[in-house]
Design a protein around this motif. Sequence first.
Motif, PDB file in Angstrom:
ATOM      1  N   SER A  59      61.285  -7.963  69.978  1.00  0.00           N
ATOM      2  CA  SER A  59      61.424  -9.215  70.717  1.00  0.00           C
ATOM      3  C   SER A  59      60.907 -10.360  69.847  1.00  0.00           C
ATOM      4  N   GLY A  73      53.426  -5.094  72.142  1.00  0.00           N
ATOM      5  CA  GLY A  73      52.519  -5.791  71.239  1.00  0.00           C
ATOM      6  C   GLY A  73      51.458  -4.876  70.672  1.00  0.00           C
ATOM      7  N   SER A 110      51.694   1.953  74.417  1.00  0.00           N
ATOM      8  CA  SER A 110      52.761   1.030  74.808  1.00  0.00           C
ATOM      9  C   SER A 110      53.028   1.093  76.301  1.00  0.00           C
ATOM     10  N   ALA A 147      48.210  -9.131  67.867  1.00  0.00           N
ATOM     11  CA  ALA A 147      49.213  -8.575  68.780  1.00  0.00           C
ATOM     12  C   ALA A 147      50.639  -8.771  68.295  1.00  0.00           C
ATOM     13  N   ARG A 148      50.881  -9.813  67.484  1.00  0.00           N
ATOM     14  CA  ARG A 148      52.253 -10.165  67.124  1.00  0.00           C
ATOM     15  C   ARG A 148      52.389 -10.384  65.627  1.00  0.00           C
ATOM     16  N   ASN A 168      57.335 -15.710  66.434  1.00  0.00           N
ATOM     17  CA  ASN A 168      56.472 -14.579  66.722  1.00  0.00           C
ATOM     18  C   ASN A 168      57.341 -13.343  66.927  1.00  0.00           C
ATOM     19  N   LEU A 197      57.324  -9.341  68.412  1.00  0.00           N
ATOM     20  CA  LEU A 197      56.683  -8.261  69.168  1.00  0.00           C
ATOM     21  C   LEU A 197      57.503  -6.989  69.025  1.00  0.00           C
ATOM     22  N   ASP A 254      46.687 -13.116  64.238  1.00  0.00           N
ATOM     23  CA  ASP A 254      47.309 -12.663  65.478  1.00  0.00           C
ATOM     24  C   ASP A 254      47.384 -11.136  65.466  1.00  0.00           C
TER      25      ASP A 254
END
Length: 321
Positions: A55, A135, A271, A75-76, A129, A131, A73
């Motif tokens: 994504s 994430g 996940s 997470a991304r 960003n 994902l 970052d």
Amino acid sequence: MIVLALKVERWLRSADNFTVGMETRRWAINNLHVPINRLDVMDRLSLLLQRFSLSAGVFYAGQLCGIHHFDQDPARGHVHLVRRGPVRLTGMPESAQRIEQPTLVFMPRPDAHRLIADEHEGADVVCANILFGAGGRNPITDSLPGMVLVPLADLPGAEALLSLLDEEAFTPHCGRQAALDRLCEILLIRLLRYCMDQGITQGGALAGLSDVRLSKALMALHEHPEHDWTLDTMADLAGMSRARFAVHFKEVMGQTPADYLSDWRIALAQSRLREGRPIKALAQELGYANPSALSRAFSARTGLSPRDWLRRETLGASPTS
């Protein structure tokens, strides 16, 4: 049975054997429980992206002037598509980069960094960003170096995508944001293909899927984490002896088959926990006898119980795997 089903499935998908007709296909579906959609071609990367879907979110498209800061970052990932330079990329553990030509930069696990362009001339840049799944760490980004920098001239099919990106970025069409996001996702898939083809990996899933023999076993393992996988079963799918498979797997992947299987299952559990699935619903579909067995394996790999790990994720702490 699963090994037999997978072998028959591959045989049915081969071009030379489509002449067997629908009766044989129906027999495989009814007797080996092969889903009909799996009788169609499923490539090595698509199967991985089914588990950790891609994504993209484009947050800047236009002319960049001066110094722009980007935070770390966990997470991304970050993408910087430099359409027109020059641009200096600084702040990463890798040495500073001066980007003169159109280039795609992907940072799977970005540290704080800066893009610096001329105050007057500027540079044309698209930033997004990225994902994978919900994430955090995942087998896709864990397979890549800290920064992937590819001149667009080297990326097959990029020019047509870039023309569409330019049109969407600088024309006020309705649905502009959605179009930019989808085009960026396609560009990232092209980049992942390129990394696999060119060996731009640091072990892990992408390196294994780039290997002709290992990919056969990995695709089966990725699709069926619930199966009671043994070294013999995986070696058989790869068409290798048990001993040679174990050695080759570790050489390419950087870990043993058992460790990779455990990491894959825990990554899927992470996940799905992020998606709101309860731990008790995950054990059987990930190959564990009961939720307690999954919790023990989860704690052994992450150092935290599933509940504590999810609480930390919810509070926004850096994820681990």
